[in-house]
Design an enzyme around this catalytic site. Sequence first.
Site, PDB file in Angstrom:
ATOM      1  N   TRP A  24      -8.509   9.721  -6.928  1.00 14.11           N
ATOM      2  CA  TRP A  24      -9.510  10.122  -8.319  1.00 14.11           C
ATOM      3  C   TRP A  24     -10.004   9.571  -9.519  1.00 14.11           C
ATOM      4  CZ3 TRP A  24     -14.455  11.244  -6.972  1.00 14.11           C
ATOM      5  CH2 TRP A  24     -15.079  11.940  -5.933  1.00 14.11           C
TER       6      TRP A  24
ATOM      7  N   TRP B  11       1.663   2.179  -3.072  1.00 15.48           N
ATOM      8  CA  TRP B  11       0.858   2.891  -4.120  1.00 15.48           C
ATOM      9  C   TRP B  11       1.407   3.929  -4.072  1.00 15.48           C
ATOM     10  CZ3 TRP B  11      -2.137   1.378  -7.949  1.00 15.48           C
ATOM     11  CH2 TRP B  11      -2.906   0.717  -7.485  1.00 15.48           C
TER      12      TRP B  11
ATOM     13  N   TRP C 281     -15.117  13.881 -12.182  1.00 14.29           N
ATOM     14  CA  TRP C 281     -14.631  13.572 -10.592  1.00 14.29           C
ATOM     15  C   TRP C 281     -13.346  14.598 -10.394  1.00 14.29           C
ATOM     16  CZ3 TRP C 281      -9.398  14.288 -12.760  1.00 14.29           C
ATOM     17  CH2 TRP C 281      -8.817  14.734 -13.183  1.00 14.29           C
TER      18      TRP C 281
ATOM     19  N   ASN D 296      -9.878   4.330   3.765  1.00 13.95           N
ATOM     20  CA  ASN D 296      -9.549   4.027   1.947  1.00 13.95           C
ATOM     21  C   ASN D 296     -11.049   3.541   1.457  1.00 13.95           C
ATOM     22  OD1 ASN D 296      -8.066   4.171  -0.779  1.00 13.95           O
ATOM     23  ND2 ASN D 296      -8.130   1.832  -0.292  1.00 13.95           N
TER      24      ASN D 296
ATOM     25  N   TRP E  50     -21.200  15.079 -18.559  1.00  9.90           N
ATOM     26  CA  TRP E  50     -21.364  14.667 -16.345  1.00  9.90           C
ATOM     27  C   TRP E  50     -22.521  15.618 -16.153  1.00  9.90           C
ATOM     28  CZ3 TRP E  50     -18.192  11.470 -15.014  1.00  9.90           C
ATOM     29  CH2 TRP E  50     -16.994  11.512 -15.448  1.00  9.90           C
TER      30      TRP E  50
ATOM     31  N   GLU F  50       0.565  -0.999   0.141  1.00  8.65           N
ATOM     32  CA  GLU F  50      -0.484   0.410  -0.050  1.00  8.65           C
ATOM     33  C   GLU F  50       0.872   1.386   0.173  1.00  8.65           C
ATOM     34  OE1 GLU F  50      -3.260   0.374  -0.253  1.00  8.65           O
ATOM     35  OE2 GLU F  50      -3.323  -1.909  -0.609  1.00  8.65           O
TER      36      GLU F  50
HETATM   37  P1  FAD Z   1      -2.798   2.460   5.732  1.00 11.85           P
HETATM   38  O1  FAD Z   1      -3.842   1.468   4.880  1.00 11.85           O
HETATM   39  O2  FAD Z   1      -2.049   2.343   7.231  1.00 11.85           O
HETATM   40  O3  FAD Z   1      -1.351   2.738   4.363  1.00 11.85           O
HETATM   41  C1  FAD Z   1      -0.332   3.461   4.880  1.00 11.85           C
HETATM   42  C2  FAD Z   1       0.018   4.095   4.222  1.00 11.85           C
HETATM   43  O4  FAD Z   1       0.087   3.878   2.211  1.00 11.85           O
HETATM   44  C3  FAD Z   1      -1.247   5.451   3.651  1.00 11.85           C
HETATM   45  O5  FAD Z   1      -1.325   6.140   5.008  1.00 11.85           O
HETATM   46  C4  FAD Z   1      -0.657   6.006   2.743  1.00 11.85           C
HETATM   47  O6  FAD Z   1       0.255   6.945   2.709  1.00 11.85           O
HETATM   48  C5  FAD Z   1      -0.655   5.075   1.354  1.00 11.85           C
HETATM   49  N1  FAD Z   1      -1.831   4.164   0.430  1.00 11.85           N
HETATM   50  C6  FAD Z   1      -2.439   3.307   1.009  1.00 11.85           C
HETATM   51  N2  FAD Z   1      -3.311   3.269   0.266  1.00 11.85           N
HETATM   52  C7  FAD Z   1      -2.730   4.417  -0.705  1.00 11.85           C
HETATM   53  C8  FAD Z   1      -3.583   4.447  -1.787  1.00 11.85           C
HETATM   54  N3  FAD Z   1      -4.746   3.572  -2.709  1.00 11.85           N
HETATM   55  N4  FAD Z   1      -3.050   5.471  -2.642  1.00 11.85           N
HETATM   56  C9  FAD Z   1      -1.964   5.923  -2.018  1.00 11.85           C
HETATM   57  N5  FAD Z   1      -1.370   6.163  -0.631  1.00 11.85           N
HETATM   58  C10 FAD Z   1      -2.235   4.638  -0.781  1.00 11.85           C
HETATM   59  N6  FAD Z   1      -3.974   9.220   0.333  1.00 11.85           N
HETATM   60  C11 FAD Z   1      -3.653  10.599   0.920  1.00 11.85           C
HETATM   61  O7  FAD Z   1      -2.720  10.075   1.961  1.00 11.85           O
HETATM   62  N7  FAD Z   1      -4.495  11.544   0.218  1.00 11.85           N
HETATM   63  C12 FAD Z   1      -5.402  11.558  -0.067  1.00 11.85           C
HETATM   64  O8  FAD Z   1      -5.596  13.256  -0.246  1.00 11.85           O
HETATM   65  C13 FAD Z   1      -5.615  10.969  -0.440  1.00 11.85           C
HETATM   66  N8  FAD Z   1      -7.182  10.791  -1.485  1.00 11.85           N
HETATM   67  C14 FAD Z   1      -7.288   9.993  -1.543  1.00 11.85           C
HETATM   68  C15 FAD Z   1      -8.879  10.242  -2.928  1.00 11.85           C
HETATM   69  C16 FAD Z   1      -9.105   9.387  -2.770  1.00 11.85           C
HETATM   70  C17 FAD Z   1     -10.613   9.064  -4.268  1.00 11.85           C
HETATM   71  C18 FAD Z   1      -9.152   7.412  -2.436  1.00 11.85           C
HETATM   72  C19 FAD Z   1      -9.653   6.205  -3.233  1.00 11.85           C
HETATM   73  C20 FAD Z   1      -7.339   7.840  -2.071  1.00 11.85           C
HETATM   74  C21 FAD Z   1      -7.464   8.232  -1.620  1.00 11.85           C
HETATM   75  N9  FAD Z   1      -6.187   7.869  -0.398  1.00 11.85           N
HETATM   76  C22 FAD Z   1      -5.328   8.981  -0.573  1.00 11.85           C
HETATM   77  C23 FAD Z   1      -5.210   7.151  -1.040  1.00 11.85           C
HETATM   78  C24 FAD Z   1      -5.599   6.317   0.661  1.00 11.85           C
HETATM   79  O9  FAD Z   1      -6.879   6.108   0.720  1.00 11.85           O
HETATM   80  C25 FAD Z   1      -5.446   7.222   2.145  1.00 11.85           C
HETATM   81  O10 FAD Z   1      -4.249   7.052   1.827  1.00 11.85           O
HETATM   82  C26 FAD Z   1      -5.640   5.743   3.389  1.00 11.85           C
HETATM   83  O11 FAD Z   1      -7.037   5.312   3.722  1.00 11.85           O
HETATM   84  C27 FAD Z   1      -5.038   6.075   4.766  1.00 11.85           C
HETATM   85  O12 FAD Z   1      -5.171   6.118   5.664  1.00 11.85           O
HETATM   86  P2  FAD Z   1      -4.236   4.586   6.577  1.00 11.85           P
HETATM   87  O13 FAD Z   1      -3.470   6.095   6.917  1.00 11.85           O
HETATM   88  O14 FAD Z   1      -5.153   4.133   7.748  1.00 11.85           O
HETATM   89  O15 FAD Z   1      -3.268   3.620   5.553  1.00 11.85           O
END
Ligand code: FAD
Length: 547
Positions: free
Chosen positions: A462, A357, A439, A421, A386, A354
């Site tokens: 997005w 990503w 979007w 997420n 849209w 993750e």
């Molecule tokens: P964990 O599951 O603990 O993951 C650890 C770290 O990995 C996160 O803190 C983050 O830095 C990174 N990570 C995990 N999943 C993703 C992912 N899909 N994409 C990129 N990085 C990821 N993340 C943001 O940090 N900022 C945003 O503005 C943001 N906007 C989002 C918008 C949409 C529409 C979607 C679908 C996802 C977005 N994310 C964003 C990714 C993700 O949802 C969050 O990083 C995550 O929910 C943060 O929770 P956590 O720290 O507990 O994640």
Amino acid sequence: ADRNPPLHKLEEELRKTVKSPEQGDAVVYWMRMEDLRVNDNRALSRASELAVKNKIPLLALFVLSPQDYIAHDRSPRRIDFTLRNLRVIQKSLAELHIPLHVVSHSPRTTLPSKVLSILAEWNANHLFANIEYEVDELRRDVKICELARKEGKVQCTFVHDKCVITPGLVKTKEGRAYTVYSPFLRAWIPHLVDKPDPLACAPSPQPNAKSIHDHHVFGKLFESTVPEYVEGFKLESDDAQQMEICWKAGEDVASEMLNRFLHTKARSSQFGASDPLEDGAKMVEKNPGKESRIGKYKDARDRVDADTTSRLSPYLAAGIISARQCIRATVELPSSKNKVDVSRDTGVGRWVQEVAWRDFYTHVLANFPRVSMGRPFQEKFADVEWETNEEHLQAWKDGKTGVPIVDASMRQAKTMGWMHNRGRMIAAMYLTKDLMIDWRLGEKHFMEVLIDGDLASNNGGWQWSASTGVDPAPYFRIFNPYTQSQKVDPTGEYIRHFVPELEKLRGDELHHPSPKLAEKLGYPVPFVRHDEARERAIRRYKTPGSK
Ligand code: FAD
């Protein structure tokens, strides 16, 4: 990649930077919004080394730039979090005899000359900073390099720090940037290292402390204060308080959050204490193994009603902890056997993936800057038709669409400045496919409300949900929000917590209340039927431009 992205231009400029000017009276580290930490910080480490070597003071500078915050739709929550963290950092740096000078500057077009004028005032000839990959920020840095070169005095060193693996390091066999995550991940893994980054040593306490404090100019910089708020980004006091409870400031807090994730038992519910650390502290165990949050991550990370993700995103987005530090900490878990675990079958491996990503989307932004300029990565979807419907957009923002899982997610964002997420994916898919709203409007709203707003990850998320991005959800695979709801919130606790109108409901009724029941409970009835909306979305994506 896009032709000549600004990152390449910056790298070219840095190669041309003035070499070996006189050492000057000080070295300057310019701290940016994404590197609010002292440890494992490459620019700070390099700046400190040079200052110690030349026996001159190291001065830190932070420039608040309200116009940039407006341009990037920065949320007042993120700005407030920045200020709170700056106050903590200012103290940590002062203990190392490094003053942190905080200034505010507008207009942003003159920021390059402003920074160079501050360096001239301090007679500083070396400027260090970590690279920010947003287009405007890269262009700003190019401008600084050009100006510095023209004046021939200041040497600029801007370094890659945000990602675990530097953008540009992993490429396809044809030498191109990756646009699909799985092969990117395979190429990314071999570069992972489990040792501390030799380029990011902790800065040393500055020698000649007395002379820095006694210096007629530098000594006064220790009195520099961080403003209470930035004009136009002031938080309401209730909200400020709530953010402070949910997201405390400082590197130590980020480390505690990481420890909580790695070493404490997961709760079955995410709705215990509002302060996650208070709750985590009670549950610390030496080695909870499979019972830890990370241990449960593989199977339960998509559960919005459980508390199994790290909640580190606000800290990672602001660079209060580095992604390298996160990966390294996993190596010390007994289950990792002293190496980085990237297996799909373990919680640790899944979590590292993750974090990948985050690197992936930052690399995409660096290589394809158009994605952040309102363009879909897949140009074929540029003309998708849209709906323009203010009422629907506002209801989505307010968590009043009548679809419980969407509303709970949107209300979580409103209350906490953070969203799970899965909640983000479901809410984004609902806006773009069911309500058929652009979007870019959702992307903007998330930036404005989230405390972890990160341009690259937000844009990536997005464009994934809208099926327009790199490696997106195919346009015909549209989430059914009601079946998603059953899967990700099987206990219903998440919906009941954030949507109190429905707190007495259980089972199917909770996930998909009938219009009659919704009306009785004072809860909205959905604007669209999912099956009809799905057909409309598929039609419009199949033939962009059609109604
Ligand atoms: P964990 O599951 O603990 O993951 C650890 C770290 O990995 C996160 O803190 C983050 O830095 C990174 N990570 C995990 N999943 C993703 C992912 N899909 N994409 C990129 N990085 C990821 N993340 C943001 O940090 N900022 C945003 O503005 C943001 N906007 C989002 C918008 C949409 C529409 C979607 C679908 C996802 C977005 N994310 C964003 C990714 C993700 O949802 C969050 O990083 C995550 O929910 C943060 O929770 P956590 O720290 O507990 O994640």
